[in-house]
Design an enzyme around this catalytic site. Structure first.
Site, PDB file in Angstrom:
ATOM      1  CG  ASN A  63     -57.630   7.385  53.848  1.00 29.09           C
ATOM      2  OD1 ASN A  63     -57.014   7.689  54.862  1.00 29.09           O
ATOM      3  ND2 ASN A  63     -58.757   6.688  53.874  1.00 29.09           N
ATOM      4  CD1 TRP A  64     -50.941   7.481  52.627  1.00 29.16           C
ATOM      5  CD2 TRP A  64     -49.297   7.803  54.111  1.00 29.16           C
ATOM      6  NE1 TRP A  64     -49.783   7.717  51.927  1.00 29.16           N
ATOM      7  CE2 TRP A  64     -48.759   7.921  52.809  1.00 29.16           C
ATOM      8  CE3 TRP A  64     -48.447   7.976  55.192  1.00 29.16           C
ATOM      9  CZ2 TRP A  64     -47.407   8.192  52.572  1.00 29.16           C
ATOM     10  CZ3 TRP A  64     -47.107   8.256  54.967  1.00 29.16           C
ATOM     11  CH2 TRP A  64     -46.596   8.356  53.664  1.00 29.16           C
ATOM     12  CE  LYS A  65     -57.803   2.858  53.456  1.00 27.71           C
ATOM     13  NZ  LYS A  65     -58.880   1.956  53.147  1.00 27.71           N
ATOM     14  CG  HIS A 101     -63.055   6.595  54.958  1.00 25.28           C
ATOM     15  ND1 HIS A 101     -63.094   5.245  55.206  1.00 25.28           N
ATOM     16  CD2 HIS A 101     -62.327   6.754  53.818  1.00 25.28           C
ATOM     17  CE1 HIS A 101     -62.408   4.611  54.255  1.00 25.28           C
ATOM     18  NE2 HIS A 101     -61.940   5.513  53.403  1.00 25.28           N
ATOM     19  CD  GLU A 113     -61.160   1.877  55.815  1.00 24.90           C
ATOM     20  OE1 GLU A 113     -60.345   2.690  56.275  1.00 24.90           O
ATOM     21  OE2 GLU A 113     -60.930   1.191  54.795  1.00 24.90           O
ATOM     22  CD  GLU A 116     -63.625   6.390  49.501  1.00 25.19           C
ATOM     23  OE1 GLU A 116     -62.526   6.233  48.976  1.00 25.19           O
ATOM     24  OE2 GLU A 116     -63.793   6.411  50.731  1.00 25.19           O
ATOM     25  N   GLY A 121     -60.426  -1.481  49.579  1.00 24.93           N
ATOM     26  CA  GLY A 121     -59.430  -2.427  50.063  1.00 24.93           C
ATOM     27  C   GLY A 121     -59.663  -3.860  49.622  1.00 24.93           C
ATOM     28  CB  SER A 160     -59.932  -1.493  44.675  1.00 30.52           C
ATOM     29  OG  SER A 160     -60.194  -2.170  45.888  1.00 30.52           O
ATOM     30  N   GLY A 213     -56.568   4.639  48.881  1.00 32.31           N
ATOM     31  CA  GLY A 213     -56.062   4.137  50.152  1.00 32.31           C
ATOM     32  C   GLY A 213     -54.743   3.408  49.976  1.00 32.31           C
ATOM     33  N   GLY A 214     -54.807   2.090  49.876  1.00 37.94           N
ATOM     34  CA  GLY A 214     -53.606   1.247  49.846  1.00 37.94           C
ATOM     35  C   GLY A 214     -52.549   1.704  48.851  1.00 37.94           C
TER      36      GLY A 214
HETATM   37  C1  PEP Z   1     -60.025   4.605  50.904  1.00 37.86           C
HETATM   38  O1  PEP Z   1     -59.363   4.430  51.916  1.00 37.86           O
HETATM   39  O2  PEP Z   1     -60.789   5.562  50.821  1.00 37.86           O
HETATM   40  C2  PEP Z   1     -59.866   3.668  49.800  1.00 37.86           C
HETATM   41  C3  PEP Z   1     -60.527   3.898  48.703  1.00 37.86           C
HETATM   42  O3  PEP Z   1     -59.041   2.589  50.012  1.00 37.86           O
HETATM   43  P1  PEP Z   1     -58.455   1.611  48.873  1.00 37.86           P
HETATM   44  O4  PEP Z   1     -57.935   2.481  47.760  1.00 37.86           O
HETATM   45  O5  PEP Z   1     -57.374   0.845  49.558  1.00 37.86           O
HETATM   46  O6  PEP Z   1     -59.581   0.758  48.392  1.00 37.86           O
END
Ligand code: PEP
Length: 251
Positions: free
Chosen positions: A9-11, A92, A94, A162, A168, A207, A228-229
């Site tokens: 997930n590049w957000k 999601h 966010e 999640e 993050g 994470s 994500g990251g």
């Molecule tokens: C996400 O964006 O769904 C996520 C899990 O982010 P991260 O891996 O950065 O915690």
């Protein structure tokens, strides 16, 4: 047997300058057939990413529930399809936090995506306050109850657990906590849709990195990861794909 899915997930990251990362991730995905890989990029990158991704599925991170209409700034499922997306994330955390989306919104978006032929990753997960108050189980059960679309089936639906406090932050639940929450999610799915629940993949997200991927992906009922990251570069994402392949090979 559920094939593991590792979805990036590049957000709100990614310009055309990063298409080389998409290509490198696609190359790794093709080299690891035990694992399914997908990349959910910003709307503006869907078409250019799909053009270089080969067989790597490119997805969106959100979709509007209506087919068309007066919804300024929104994008429909048919538009995503036309741009080259084959899946989308919905619900999601966010978007729940920033855009005040509800589980009902996630339900409507998942249904709209499915009607247009997109696969769906439906997210759920408790906040830190809910976690600390011992309410994670009830929150996740309620989110699944309110957001699971009609006709949910392993062919097109994946659930992602999640915990919001792990996204993050570099913090993750213990493996026991992950196992327990995934078992709760699986049981809720079974209650709602019976045996079909056993085919639905439940991803863990929050994470995930190369350092923790293999143990997390070996936990019972963890059928992959939403990342994500650590999905933004091939250097960080490919080791997670490889960890998923190792965990799958051992199963
Ligand atoms: C996400 O964006 O769904 C996520 C899990 O982010 P991260 O891996 O950065 O915690």
């Amino acid at each position: 047997m559920r094939r593991k899915l590792v979805a990036g997930n590049w957000k709100m990251h990614g310009l055309r300058a990063q298409l080389n990362e998409v290509e490198a991730i696609a190359t790794s995905a093709a080299a690891n057939p035990l694992v399914e890989v997908a990349l959910c990029v910003p709307f503006t990158l869907i078409a250019p990413a799909a053009a270089v991704a080969g067989t790597l599925p490119i997805g969106a991170q959100d979709v509007h529930e209506a087919e068309s209409g007066a919804h300024t700034g929104c994008v429909s499922a048919a538009m995503l399809r036309e741009a080259g997306a084959t899946l989308t994330i919905v619900g999601h955390s966010e978007r729940r936090a920033d855009q005040h989306e509800t589980s009902h919104d996630a339900w409507a978006k998942a249904a709209a995506a499915h009607r247009a032929g997109l696969k769906v990753i439906l997210c759920c997960g408790e906040t830190e306050a809910e976690h600390n108050a011992g309410r994670a189980e009830r929150i996740v059960q309620s989110q699944i109850e309110k957001s699971l679309p009609d006709g949910a089936s392993p062919d097109w639906l994946t659930l992602a657990y999640e915990p919001r406090w792990a996204i993050g932050t570099g913090r993750t639940p213990s493996l026991d906590q992950i196992e327990s929450m995934h078992a709760i999610a699986r049981a809720k799915l079974r209650m709602m849709i019976g045996e079909a629940a056993d085919g639905i993949r439940i991803l863990y997200g929050g994470s995930v990195t190369a350092a923790n991927a293999e143990p997390i992906l070996s936990v019972e009922n963890v059928d992959g990861a939403l990342v994500g990251g650590a999905s933004l570069t091939a250097a960080r994402f490919v080791p997670i794909i490889e960890a998923a392949a190792m965990a799958s090979a051992r199963n």
